[in-house]
Structure formats: structure tokens, C-alpha cells
Design a protein around this motif. Structure first.
Motif, PDB file in Angstrom:
ATOM      1  N   GLN A  20      23.893  44.428  23.375  1.00 44.29           N
ATOM      2  CA  GLN A  20      24.060  45.650  22.585  1.00 44.29           C
ATOM      3  C   GLN A  20      24.196  46.874  23.475  1.00 44.29           C
ATOM      4  N   ALA A  57      24.982  38.659  14.089  1.00 49.51           N
ATOM      5  CA  ALA A  57      25.740  37.599  13.419  1.00 49.51           C
ATOM      6  C   ALA A  57      26.107  36.451  14.362  1.00 49.51           C
ATOM      7  N   LEU A  96      16.652  42.730   7.983  1.00 51.32           N
ATOM      8  CA  LEU A  96      17.780  43.210   8.771  1.00 51.32           C
ATOM      9  C   LEU A  96      17.859  44.737   8.767  1.00 51.32           C
ATOM     10  N   TRP A  97      17.599  45.356   7.600  1.00 51.83           N
ATOM     11  CA  TRP A  97      17.693  46.809   7.533  1.00 51.83           C
ATOM     12  C   TRP A  97      16.628  47.481   8.401  1.00 51.83           C
ATOM     13  N   LEU A 139      25.711  44.761  13.926  1.00 49.38           N
ATOM     14  CA  LEU A 139      26.076  43.709  12.967  1.00 49.38           C
ATOM     15  C   LEU A 139      26.711  42.508  13.669  1.00 49.38           C
ATOM     16  N   VAL A 174      26.761  50.803  14.586  1.00 51.95           N
ATOM     17  CA  VAL A 174      26.648  49.928  13.412  1.00 51.95           C
ATOM     18  C   VAL A 174      27.402  48.625  13.651  1.00 51.95           C
ATOM     19  N   LEU A 175      28.617  48.728  14.176  1.00 51.43           N
ATOM     20  CA  LEU A 175      29.434  47.540  14.402  1.00 51.43           C
ATOM     21  C   LEU A 175      28.808  46.616  15.436  1.00 51.43           C
ATOM     22  N   PHE A 207      17.718  47.266  12.010  1.00 56.66           N
ATOM     23  CA  PHE A 207      18.741  48.264  12.309  1.00 56.66           C
ATOM     24  C   PHE A 207      18.133  49.664  12.394  1.00 56.66           C
TER      25      PHE A 207
END
Length: 326
Positions: A289, A34, A66-67, A30, A26-27, A70
Motif C-alpha cells: 500500500q 482483495a 472492512l470499513w 480496495l 481508496v483504490l 479503511f
């Protein structure tokens, strides 16, 4: 088994590992989304038309909410799919595969060098508390700890590579060898630079643990039984001082994999640290990532195994079974 012991067992370690990896995922997602900049523009160049940029975003799912991005990211991660590199169009696993192998081998060499030096020196110094030798070891490790990693790398390049000419100052050749040991000389200077960042901490920790164990009653009892010298150190001091040191060594190994960016940049070493810098510069988000998650996963996994190892080596930390009254 008591509740506290049950929560320290393998099941709890597995749960902690899964939760940590989820939090890292998750981190990482995000933070990468960003980062300012347009991945499409970075991949296609300044001459790209609006239609080409729009097609790039659609092809890579960058135009989705964005969701949704993810959700796909997490789903692919669970399936073991790390995506496709924006820059090369190749699968990320193919882009980072050889580089991760080289970085792992580099850190392993550095870790072995650090362990072979720091543990004996720390034990030797700790058993001579207050002596001139102990003061010399403390001062040397404090000075090494104060040196930034890039300074150590540049000093090695200048002294060993340029002045003495013993080893190559550029490790790019490691990327052309079919195996990590195919051009071993390219690994030596970067490995020494990394080991110098590990040695001060492990030496001081070994020294502190040896001093603490040396003052225990069972050590004095062993001395009264006539046990002295190397036998006392290896049979009595080292086994009792080792668990915290081994735990710290494991964490240093995992941390070094994530901290190779500076060293690989200084020496031009073709590993994941250098690739990460390039990927951030080109906004190649799948590569960024993947590398970040792999580094985080290695750190969490090694940390979990280190905790289990300390419990295995320290009898008083092992959960005790409750024997039912008969």
C-alpha cells in the motif's frame, strides 16, 4: 478574473491534487485487501497455529470490519503513518526509505540521459522532414518503441555486461553503498535500459513539434531576416516547441518511477520496484500500500507541476486579468 481562468489557477490545482490522492488511496486499499491469500499465514509460515494466526490478525487490525480497516488506514495516512511491515516488523518508512532514494536517483539518471538524447535528435530530425536522416531517426525510434523493457535489459546484460565486460550485470551492490553515488556503476545499465523506454516517445514528440513550429509564419519571417542554422533552432524553434515536450518529459519521469519493477528485477537492483514484487509475494500489505500510494502521489504531483509549468511557459494559456472600466 473569469471563472474559467480561476479554475485553472493554483487553487484548482491543489484541489485536483487532493482529490486525486484520495481516489488513489481508496483504490489502493480496495485492491490490496482483495488480493487472495492470508497475510497472517504468509508472515508466520505454514507451521503457525490457529491461535497464533488469530493473535496476528488482532494485533494488526485484520479482524475488524472492512470499513473500520479503511478508516484507520486513511487516518494513519493523513497523519503520515504508513504502518508496520508484516514481514520485518519495522516501520514501513524505514523499509522503503533507502530503496526509494535509490530508485529516484536511478530514474533521474535515466531521465537526464533520455532528455539529452531525445530532444536534440528530435529537433534535428524535425527540421529535416522527409530527408534520409529523418527517415532513419523515425525507423530507429519505432524499433526501440517496439522492444519490451525486459528485452532491452537482457540485451544490455548480454552485450555490455557479459560480452564486453564493461559494467556489472548485477546491481545488488548498490544496496550496500551509503550513498546512491557510492557504487555508481551499478546504476548505469539499469538507467540506460529505462532511458531506452523514454527516448522513442520524446524523440518522436520533439520531431513532430519541431516540424509543426518550423512551418509557422514567424519562422519564415525569421529566415527572411537572415536567421539560419543553430540560431534559428535555439532562439525560435526550440522555445515554441518545448512546452509539450517538457510536459511529456515530466510525465515520463513520474511514470518511470512506477515502471521500474521490470528493470529492477532484471538487474537485481535494490529499489522500490524489487521491494514491491517481494511484498506482493509475501502479502506484506502495508508495504504494498505504501509503495503504491507513493508512486501514485509522485505521478499526480509531477503531473500537476507539469501542467503549471506548461501554462507558465505558454503565454496564450495564462489566464488574463479583466481590467475594470474606469
Amino acid at each position: 478574473m473569469p471563472t474559467s481562468a480561476r479554475w485553472r489557477g493554483p487553487a484548482w490545482l491543489a484541489v485536483r491534487l487532493v482529490l486525486s490522492l484520495l481516489a488513489i488511496s481508496v483504490l489502493v486499499f480496495l485492491l490490496t485487501v482483495a488480493v487472495p491469500g492470508d497475510p497472517a499465514r504468509a508472515a508466520l509460515g505454514k507451521a503457525a497455529t490457529p491461535a497464533q494466526l488469530k493473535a496476528f490478525d488482532a494485533a494488526h487490525g485484520l479482524n475488524a470490519p472492512l470499513w473500520e480497516q479503511f478508516r484507520r488506514f486513511l487516518l494513519h495516512l493523513v497523519q503520515g503513518q504508513l504502518g508496520t511491515s508484516y514481514a520485518s516488523g519495522q516501520p514501513v518508512t524505514a523499509v522503503i526509505g533507502d530503496r526509494f532514494e535509490r530508485t529516484f536517483f536511478l530514474v533521474l539518471i535515466a531521465w537526464v540521459i533520455a532528455a539529452l538524447i531525445s530532444i536534440p535528435v528530435g529537433m534535428w530530425s524535425g527540421r529535416r522532414a522527409g530527408s534520409a536522416a529523418d527517415s532513419a531517426v523515425s525507423g530507429t525510434t519505432l524499433g526501440l518503441a517496439a522492444l519490451p523493457e525486459f528485452v532491452i535489459g537482457l540485451l544490455l546484460v548480454f552485450i555490455v555486461g557479459v560480452k564486453l565486460g564493461w559494467l556489472p550485470v548485477n546491481s545488488t551492490a548498490a544496496g550496500y553503498a551509503s550513498t546512491p553515488w557510492g557504487d555508481f556503476s551499478s546504476y548505469v545499465l539499469p538507467a540506460i535500459a529505462i532511458s531506452f523506454t523514454i527516448i522513442p516517445y520524446i524523440t518522436r514528440l520533439s520531431r513532430a513539434n519541431a516540424r509543426e513550429v518550423d512551418s509557422e509564419p514567424y519562422i519564415r519571417a525569421a529566415i527572411l531576416r537572415g536567421v539560419h542554422g543553430p540560431r534559428l533552432s535555439f532562439e525560435h524553434v526550440l522555445p515554441n516547441a518545448a512546452p509539450p515536450v517538457l510536459n511529456a518529459l515530466a510525465l515520463q519521469f513520474a511514470g518511470s518511477i512506477g515502471g521500474v519493477v521490470v528493470t529492477e528485477t532484471v538487474f537485481g537492483f535494490p529499489g522500490i520496484g524489487q521491494l514491491l514484487v517481494q511484498a506482493v509475494g509475501s502479502r506484506d500489505l502495508p508495504v504494498v500500500q505504501a509503495i503504491t500510494i507513493i508512486i501514485g502521489a509522485v505521478y499526480v504531483l509531477v503531473n500537476t507541476l507539469a501542467d503549471a509549468g506548461v501554462v507558465a511557459l505558454t503565454p496564450r494559456l495564462r489566464p488574463t486579468q479583466q481590467v475594470a472600466a474606469t
